[in-house]
Design a protein around this motif. Structure first.
Motif, PDB file in Angstrom:
ATOM      1  N   ASP A  22      18.585  32.722  27.116  1.00  0.00           N
ATOM      2  CA  ASP A  22      17.617  31.693  26.721  1.00  0.00           C
ATOM      3  C   ASP A  22      17.199  30.865  27.934  1.00  0.00           C
ATOM      4  OD1 ASP A  22      17.752  32.535  24.115  1.00  0.00           O
ATOM      5  OD2 ASP A  22      19.140  30.932  23.467  1.00  0.00           O
ATOM      6  N   LEU A  23      18.156  30.604  28.821  1.00  0.00           N
ATOM      7  CA  LEU A  23      17.821  29.838  30.028  1.00  0.00           C
ATOM      8  C   LEU A  23      16.898  30.650  30.933  1.00  0.00           C
ATOM      9  CD1 LEU A  23      18.536  27.061  31.343  1.00  0.00           C
ATOM     10  CD2 LEU A  23      20.156  28.305  32.774  1.00  0.00           C
ATOM     11  N   VAL A  24      17.168  31.950  31.039  1.00  0.00           N
ATOM     12  CA  VAL A  24      16.289  32.825  31.843  1.00  0.00           C
ATOM     13  C   VAL A  24      14.873  32.804  31.281  1.00  0.00           C
ATOM     14  CG1 VAL A  24      15.799  35.230  32.442  1.00  0.00           C
ATOM     15  CG2 VAL A  24      18.117  34.325  32.698  1.00  0.00           C
ATOM     16  N   ASP A  25      14.764  32.878  29.963  1.00  0.00           N
ATOM     17  CA  ASP A  25      13.437  32.911  29.328  1.00  0.00           C
ATOM     18  C   ASP A  25      12.678  31.601  29.509  1.00  0.00           C
ATOM     19  OD1 ASP A  25      14.062  35.435  28.465  1.00  0.00           O
ATOM     20  OD2 ASP A  25      14.688  34.797  26.449  1.00  0.00           O
ATOM     21  N   TRP A  26      13.393  30.498  29.720  1.00  0.00           N
ATOM     22  CA  TRP A  26      12.781  29.162  29.739  1.00  0.00           C
ATOM     23  C   TRP A  26      12.493  28.631  31.152  1.00  0.00           C
ATOM     24  CZ3 TRP A  26      15.125  24.661  31.702  1.00  0.00           C
ATOM     25  CH2 TRP A  26      14.453  23.455  31.428  1.00  0.00           C
ATOM     26  N   ALA A  27      13.408  28.833  32.095  1.00  0.00           N
ATOM     27  CA  ALA A  27      13.406  28.094  33.362  1.00  0.00           C
ATOM     28  C   ALA A  27      12.390  28.637  34.371  1.00  0.00           C
ATOM     29  CB  ALA A  27      14.802  28.119  33.985  1.00  0.00           C
ATOM     30  N   ASP A  28      11.886  27.708  35.204  1.00  0.00           N
ATOM     31  CA  ASP A  28      11.125  28.089  36.390  1.00  0.00           C
ATOM     32  C   ASP A  28      12.067  28.392  37.550  1.00  0.00           C
ATOM     33  OD1 ASP A  28       8.547  27.533  35.190  1.00  0.00           O
ATOM     34  OD2 ASP A  28       8.996  25.408  35.432  1.00  0.00           O
ATOM     35  N   VAL A  29      13.137  27.589  37.618  1.00  0.00           N
ATOM     36  CA  VAL A  29      14.120  27.718  38.688  1.00  0.00           C
ATOM     37  C   VAL A  29      15.504  27.682  38.058  1.00  0.00           C
ATOM     38  CG1 VAL A  29      14.965  26.816  40.900  1.00  0.00           C
ATOM     39  CG2 VAL A  29      12.598  26.385  40.196  1.00  0.00           C
ATOM     40  N   VAL A  30      16.406  28.555  38.511  1.00  0.00           N
ATOM     41  CA  VAL A  30      17.807  28.523  38.076  1.00  0.00           C
ATOM     42  C   VAL A  30      18.682  28.247  39.297  1.00  0.00           C
ATOM     43  CG1 VAL A  30      19.732  29.817  37.088  1.00  0.00           C
ATOM     44  CG2 VAL A  30      17.429  30.099  36.154  1.00  0.00           C
ATOM     45  N   ILE A  31      19.567  27.241  39.149  1.00  0.00           N
ATOM     46  CA  ILE A  31      20.548  26.937  40.194  1.00  0.00           C
ATOM     47  C   ILE A  31      21.900  27.434  39.714  1.00  0.00           C
ATOM     48  CG2 ILE A  31      21.682  25.127  41.530  1.00  0.00           C
ATOM     49  CD1 ILE A  31      19.235  23.332  40.914  1.00  0.00           C
ATOM     50  N   CYS A  32      22.508  28.324  40.454  1.00  0.00           N
ATOM     51  CA  CYS A  32      23.877  28.755  40.162  1.00  0.00           C
ATOM     52  C   CYS A  32      24.839  27.963  41.041  1.00  0.00           C
ATOM     53  CB  CYS A  32      24.049  30.253  40.405  1.00  0.00           C
ATOM     54  SG  CYS A  32      23.329  31.272  39.102  1.00  0.00           S
ATOM     55  N   ARG A  79       5.997  19.548  33.697  1.00  0.00           N
ATOM     56  CA  ARG A  79       7.282  19.314  34.361  1.00  0.00           C
ATOM     57  C   ARG A  79       7.938  20.635  34.781  1.00  0.00           C
ATOM     58  NH1 ARG A  79      11.046  15.458  30.947  1.00  0.00           N
ATOM     59  NH2 ARG A  79      10.412  16.804  29.216  1.00  0.00           N
ATOM     60  N   LEU A  80       8.618  20.588  35.922  1.00  0.00           N
ATOM     61  CA  LEU A  80       9.328  21.761  36.411  1.00  0.00           C
ATOM     62  C   LEU A  80      10.576  21.985  35.561  1.00  0.00           C
ATOM     63  CD1 LEU A  80       9.363  23.849  38.814  1.00  0.00           C
ATOM     64  CD2 LEU A  80      10.974  22.288  39.924  1.00  0.00           C
ATOM     65  N   ARG A  81      10.755  23.209  35.094  1.00  0.00           N
ATOM     66  CA  ARG A  81      11.921  23.529  34.276  1.00  0.00           C
ATOM     67  C   ARG A  81      13.038  24.072  35.160  1.00  0.00           C
ATOM     68  NH1 ARG A  81       8.557  26.810  29.566  1.00  0.00           N
ATOM     69  NH2 ARG A  81       7.606  24.958  28.577  1.00  0.00           N
ATOM     70  N   VAL A  82      14.135  23.325  35.202  1.00  0.00           N
ATOM     71  CA  VAL A  82      15.246  23.664  36.089  1.00  0.00           C
ATOM     72  C   VAL A  82      16.492  23.923  35.245  1.00  0.00           C
ATOM     73  CG1 VAL A  82      16.705  22.913  38.005  1.00  0.00           C
ATOM     74  CG2 VAL A  82      14.279  22.239  37.921  1.00  0.00           C
ATOM     75  N   GLY A  83      17.083  25.108  35.417  1.00  0.00           N
ATOM     76  CA  GLY A  83      18.336  25.428  34.752  1.00  0.00           C
ATOM     77  C   GLY A  83      19.480  25.372  35.744  1.00  0.00           C
ATOM     78  N   VAL A  84      20.622  24.897  35.282  1.00  0.00           N
ATOM     79  CA  VAL A  84      21.827  24.834  36.113  1.00  0.00           C
ATOM     80  C   VAL A  84      22.916  25.602  35.391  1.00  0.00           C
ATOM     81  CG1 VAL A  84      23.537  23.331  37.195  1.00  0.00           C
ATOM     82  CG2 VAL A  84      21.151  22.578  37.012  1.00  0.00           C
ATOM     83  N   ALA A  85      23.539  26.569  36.075  1.00  0.00           N
ATOM     84  CA  ALA A  85      24.532  27.433  35.439  1.00  0.00           C
ATOM     85  C   ALA A  85      25.801  27.475  36.275  1.00  0.00           C
ATOM     86  CB  ALA A  85      23.971  28.847  35.261  1.00  0.00           C
ATOM     87  N   GLY A  86      26.947  27.294  35.633  1.00  0.00           N
ATOM     88  CA  GLY A  86      28.215  27.381  36.342  1.00  0.00           C
ATOM     89  C   GLY A  86      29.378  26.990  35.458  1.00  0.00           C
ATOM     90  N   TYR A  93      22.810  36.191  36.791  1.00  0.00           N
ATOM     91  CA  TYR A  93      21.434  35.693  36.862  1.00  0.00           C
ATOM     92  C   TYR A  93      20.592  36.516  37.849  1.00  0.00           C
ATOM     93  CZ  TYR A  93      21.885  31.771  33.699  1.00  0.00           C
ATOM     94  OH  TYR A  93      22.029  31.000  32.575  1.00  0.00           O
ATOM     95  N   ALA A  94      21.209  36.991  38.920  1.00  0.00           N
ATOM     96  CA  ALA A  94      20.456  37.847  39.850  1.00  0.00           C
ATOM     97  C   ALA A  94      20.010  39.138  39.155  1.00  0.00           C
ATOM     98  CB  ALA A  94      21.310  38.173  41.069  1.00  0.00           C
ATOM     99  N   GLU A  95      20.823  39.626  38.227  1.00  0.00           N
ATOM    100  CA  GLU A  95      20.490  40.864  37.507  1.00  0.00           C
ATOM    101  C   GLU A  95      19.456  40.621  36.412  1.00  0.00           C
ATOM    102  OE1 GLU A  95      22.691  44.279  34.738  1.00  0.00           O
ATOM    103  OE2 GLU A  95      23.885  42.776  35.824  1.00  0.00           O
ATOM    104  N   HIS A  96      19.459  39.425  35.803  1.00  0.00           N
ATOM    105  CA  HIS A  96      18.638  39.189  34.611  1.00  0.00           C
ATOM    106  C   HIS A  96      17.440  38.273  34.838  1.00  0.00           C
ATOM    107  CE1 HIS A  96      22.468  40.577  32.836  1.00  0.00           C
ATOM    108  NE2 HIS A  96      21.732  40.988  31.817  1.00  0.00           N
ATOM    109  N   LYS A  97      17.230  37.759  36.028  1.00  0.00           N
ATOM    110  CA  LYS A  97      16.121  36.826  36.250  1.00  0.00           C
ATOM    111  C   LYS A  97      14.771  37.497  35.978  1.00  0.00           C
ATOM    112  CE  LYS A  97      14.448  36.061  40.311  1.00  0.00           C
ATOM    113  NZ  LYS A  97      14.145  35.692  41.713  1.00  0.00           N
TER     114      LYS A  97
END
Length: 738
Positions: A446-456, A400-407, A466-470
C-alpha cells in the motif's frame, strides 16, 4: 500554518479565573500578549463568567485577539466556572468551528482530559501543578503526565528545574519540554520606581496576590508593628481579594480578613486591575515574597518577584538554589524566618545602600523575562513547529509530496520524522516493521502504491523488499548505518533501484563506496542531527571539573581509556569526576553472553573498586532520555571508542556547552575539528587540565557550540533532508571546521 502570509491560529485556555489577580491569571494575560506579538491569531476562552473586566478588557483591545466567554455565549449552563471535563468539551466545540494550529492550555486535570480528545497532538501544555519531588510523584501521576506528554506537541516549563525534573521522572517529556518562564509586562505609561530610599516617611512594604497560609500573608500583617518596636517606621500595602479557604485551618479566612481590615500599619487596597496593582507596587519600597519553608523545594518561579524587579522594587524572599541563581548568593534580602525578615527590613531602614544594591539585582534579573523575550521564544518554537512550505516540494504534481518511511527501528529517525510530519508541503506515512525481517506485506505494498518517495531506515531486509517492489518513477532513499555495512544485505541490494544511499559521516560514505562498489554519486553524506535547541541549557556550578561518557557498551566504547583520563586528572586535582550515563553491560544479554566482554568489564570494575585515585571519582547514572538535563553538569564529553560511525555523544555535549575530547578513532577527523582530537588518554587529560587551569573552558565551549550548530544542528540537517526529498540536493554536506 500554510504559508508565510497565514498566521498560526492559537487557542488559549487556562484553568484560572480571570476575575481575580494571582500568578495564574497573570500567566493567561502574558501568554495571550506574547502569542499575539509572536505572530499568532489568538482566541482566549474564559473559564468563568466575567464579573469584572479589569484583566480581560485589556486583552479584548489587542489586535488579532478574540476573547470567548462560554457563559455569555450560553455554551454552558449556569454561572459556575467550568470544571475541566466541561472545559475540554467546550474547547473541542470551539475548535471544531475553525480548527486551530496550536492549543495552549494550563491545568493538569484539563490537559489530561484534552489528551483523550480531538485536540490531542496540537496541545502546547504549560505544566505547573505537578508534584515537586520524586517522593511525591505517584505511579498514577507518572501515567497521567505520560499521557499528557504523548498528546502534547510541546510542554512549556516555567523553570529549568521543573524541566529537568520532568525529563528524569517521565521519559516521554524529553525532547518536548521547552523553557517558558514567567512574562513580565509593564502597563503603558507606568515607570519603574525611582532609585533611592524613603526620605522622612515610613518604609512602604507591599504584597500583591492571593492570601493563603503557605504564602505567609497573615504573618506579614504583623511586620509594621514589630518593626516599630525596632525603631523602623513602616506600613504594609496589601493588594488582592482572593482569601484562601484552607480545610486544614478553617479559621484562616476570618483571621486573615480581620488582619487586613484592622492590622496596625496595614493598608488593604482590595482587588484591582493588574495595571493598578503594579502602580501601587511601584509606589512602595520593598516587595514581600517570603513563604513557608515547605515551598522552598518548589520548581516554579514567582511572577510577583519578577514584576517587582521590573518595577525597581527589591523583594524579601526565601533563599533557595533557584533564587540564588536568579539574584546571586550574596543577595541581602534572603529570609527564612520571621526574624530574618525583620532583620533584613531593619537593615534597609538603617543602611540605604542595601536597598539600592537589592533593587539593582532584582531589576537586572527581571530584564530576562520581558514580553519581547517571551515573544522571541514563542516565535522560535512556532518556526520549528510549522516550517514554511517549499515551492520546490509543492511543484510535485501541484500537491503535497507523499513520503513513506519504512523500517523496524526508527529511534535514530524520530526527530526527522517529527519534522517531516510538521511540514505543510509533505504527507507522511510509516510502514513500521515489527522486526528486522518481519512485516505486513500488504501494508508495505500500500505504501508503494501511494508514495512519491520511500525512505528505508537501515539498509536491511526492508531496503531489499522496497528495491524489488518500487514503482517506475518512484524514488527510493536508503539510510545505511555501521551495523549493516558489514552484514550481507548491501551485497544483495539492487542498487540500480535505489536513488540515493545516505551515510552519516564522510568516513563511512567512503567505506560504503569501497566495500560495496556502488556508484559514488549514489552514496552521499547527511550527518546525524543534534537537537541543539533542546541541549542548550545553563551549566551547573562545577561543570568544568566534570567529565561525561554516554554509553559504555560494548567494550569497544573503551571505558577503560576513560578511566585512564580521569585517573590522570585526579592525581593533581581530585575535583575532576567522571560521570557515566549508560545501561550497564550485563543489561545487554547479547553482550554479557560473550566471555571476552564479561572479562573486559570485570577488569574495569575491579579497577574502579581498588584504585585509591578513582575512589569517589566515577559516578554511574541511570540510562534514560534525560540526556539534555544530565549534560548540565558536564563540562567535557569523552569519546574513547575503538571505532564509531559518527558518535553523537561529543556533538550533543558540544551543543550543551561542553568541550569534546576524542581519541583518534577512524574517521573522527572528518566529523570533529582536529583541536578536539588527542593521540592518547594522557594527552587528552593534559589538554583538559590546561583548559581549566588556564581559564579557557568558557572560550572553548563557546567555539564548540558554534561548530556543532553550523554543521549538525537539527534545523540544518532537516534542511538537507528537505533538499534531498525535493530532488534539489546539490552538494554533500561537510562539517564546519576552523
Amino acid at each position: 500554518m500554510k504559508g508565510t502570509t497565514v498566521r498560526p491560529r492559537a487557542l488559549v485556555y487556562g484553568d484560572v479565573d480571570l476575575n481575580m489577580i494571582d500568578g495564574s491569571a497573570i500567566w493567561a494575560q502574558g501568554m495571550v500578549q506574547a502569542l499575539a506579538r509572536a505572530g499568532c491569531e489568538v482566541t482566549l476562552v474564559l473559564k468563568a463568567a466575567v464579573r469584572t473586566g479589569r484583566l480581560v478588557d485589556p486583552l479584548r483591545a489587542l489586535p488579532g485577539v478574540t476573547v470567548r466567554s462560554p457563559h455569555a455565549e450560553r455554551l454552558v449552563d449556569g454561572s459556575r466556572a467550568m470544571a475541566p471535563k466541561r472545559a475540554a468539551a467546550v474547547l473541542a466545540r470551539i475548535d471544531a468551528e475553525a480548527p486551530h494550529d496550536l492549543v495552549v492550555v494550563r491545568g493538569r486535570d484539563l490537559a489530561a482530559k484534552l489528551a483523550a480528545g480531538p485536540l490531542s497532538g496540537r496541545l502546547w501544555t504549560y505544566l505547573t501543578d505537578v508534584p515537586q519531588s520524586a517522593t511525591e510523584l505517584t505511579t498514577a501521576d507518572r501515567a497521567d503526565l505520560r499521557r499528557i506528554a504523548d498528546a502534547s506537541r510541546i510542554l512549556l516549563c516555567q523553570t529549568e528545574e521543573l524541566r529537568g525534573f520532568l525529563e528524569g521522572a517521565v521519559p516521554a517529556t524529553a525532547g518536548k519540554s521547552v523553557p517558558f518562564p514567567p512574562v513580565v509586562v509593564l502597563p503603558d505609561g507606568l515607570e519603574p520606581r525611582a532609585p533611592g530610599t524613603p526620605d522622612g516617611r515610613a518604609l512602604r512594604l507591599v504584597y500583591t496576590g492571593k492570601f493563603a497560609p503557605r504564602w505567609n500573608t497573615y504573618e506579614m500583617t504583623s511586620l509594621p508593628r514589630q518593626l516599630a518596636v525596632r525603631g523602623v517606621d513602616a506600613e504594609l500595602h496589601m493588594v488582592g481579594d482572593k482569601i484562601h479557604d484552607d480545610p486544614a485551618d478553617p479559621a484562616f479566612a476570618t483571621r486573615m480578613r480581620t488582619a487586613l481590615e484592622s492590622g496596625e500599619g496595614v493598608i488593604w487596597h482590595g482587588g484591582h486591575a493588574r495595571a493598578e496593582a503594579m502602580r501601587l507596587t511601584a509606589a512602595c519600597d520593598i516587595g514581600l515574597s517570603w513563604r513557608h519553608p515547605d515551598m522552598d523545594a518548589s520548581l516554579e518561579l514567582s511572577t510577583k518577584v519578577l514584576e517587582c524587579g521590573a518595577l525597581g522594587v527589591p523583594v524579601v524572599l526565601n533563599r533557595t538554589p533557584m533564587h540564588e541563581r536568579l539574584l546571586g548568593a550574596d543577595y541581602p534580602l534572603f529570609a527564612a524566618t520571621e526574624d530574618d525578615v525583620l532583620d533584613a527590613l531593619t537593615l534597609i531602614g538603617k543602611n540605604p545602600d542595601v536597598l539600592t544594591l537589592a533593587a539593582d539585582r532584582c531589576r537586572s534579573a527581571a530584564a530576562d523575562f520581558t514580553l519581547d523575550a517571551a515573544a522571541d521564544r514563542l516565535r522560535a518554537y512556532l518556526t520549528r513547529a510549522f516550517p514554511e512550505p517549499s515551492e520546490q516540494v509543492l511543484a510535485v504534481r501541484g500537491r503535497r509530496l507523499r513520503v513513506g518511511v519504512a523500517g523496524h527501528d526508527l529511534k535514530f529517525f524520530t526527530r526527522l520524522l517529527d519534522y517531516l510530519r510538521s511540514r505543510s508541503d509533505m504527507e507522511i506515512r510509516v510502514d513500521h516493521w515489527p522486526a528486522l525481517k518481519a512485516h505486513d506485506e500488504q501494508r508495505s505494498q500500500d505504501l508503494v502504491d501511494w508514495a512519491d518517495v520511500v525512505i528505508c531506515e537501515w539498509c536491511g531486509p526492508n531496503a531489499l523488499w522496497y528495491a524489488e517492489h518500487k514503482r517506475p518513477g518512484q524514488r527510493l532513499v536508503v539510510r545505511l548505518h555501521r551495523f549493516e555495512l558489514y552484514a550481507p544485505w548491501p551485497k544483495q541490494l539492487d542498487i540500480d533501484a535505489v536513488d540515493q544511499v545516505i551515510c552519516v559521516s564522510p568516513h563511512y560514505t567512503d567505506l560504503t563506496r569501497e566495500i560495496t562498489g556502488w556508484p559514488a554519486g549514489k552514496v552521499v553524506t547527511i550527518p546525524n542531527w543534534v537537537d541543539d535547541a533542546q541541549l542548550d541549557r545553563p551549566k551547573l556550578p562545577g561543570a568544568e571539573h566534570h567529565l561525561g561518557m554516554i554509553g559504555i557498551a560494548p567494550s569497544r566504547k573503551r571505558l577503560d581509556l576513560g578511566l585512564d583520563v580521569v585517573e590522570e586528572l585526579r592525581r593533581d586535582d581530585p575535583r575532576f569526576t567522571l560521570f557515566v550515563k549508560s545501561k550497564l553491560p550485563w543489561e545487554y544479554w547479547w553482550i554479557w553472553q560473550k566471555d571476552d566482554e564479561r572479562a573486559h568489564y570485570e577488569k574495569v570494575f575491579r579497577r574502579i573498586r581498588r584504585s585509591k585515585v578513582l575512589s569517589g571519582g566515577v559516578v554511574f547514572d541511570s540510562y534514560g532520555r534525560d540526556v539534555a538535563s544530565w549534560l548540565r553538569r558536564i563540562g567535557f564529553v569523552l569519546s574513547t571508542s575503538d571505532d564509531e560511525s559518527f558518535h553523537l555523544a561529543p556533538a550533543e555535549g558540544m551543543a550543551s556547552g561542553a568541550v569534546p575530547a576524542l581519541l583518534p578513532w577512524p574517521g573522527a577527523e572528518t566529523i570533529y575539528d582536529d583541536r578536539w582530537i588527542h593521540e592518547t588518554p594522557q594527552a587528552m587529560a593534559a589538554s583538559i587540565s590546561a583548559t581549566v587551569s588556564e581559564n579557557r573552558w568558557e572560550t572553548d565551549r563557546t567555539l564548540a557550540r558554534t561548530q556543532v550548530r553550523n554543521a549538525y544542528a537539527l534545523d540544518e540537517v532537516c534542511r538537507q533532508w528537505t533538499d534531498l526529498l525535493s530532488g534539489h540536493s546539490q552538494t554533500t554536506p561537510s562539517p564546519s571546521r576552523s
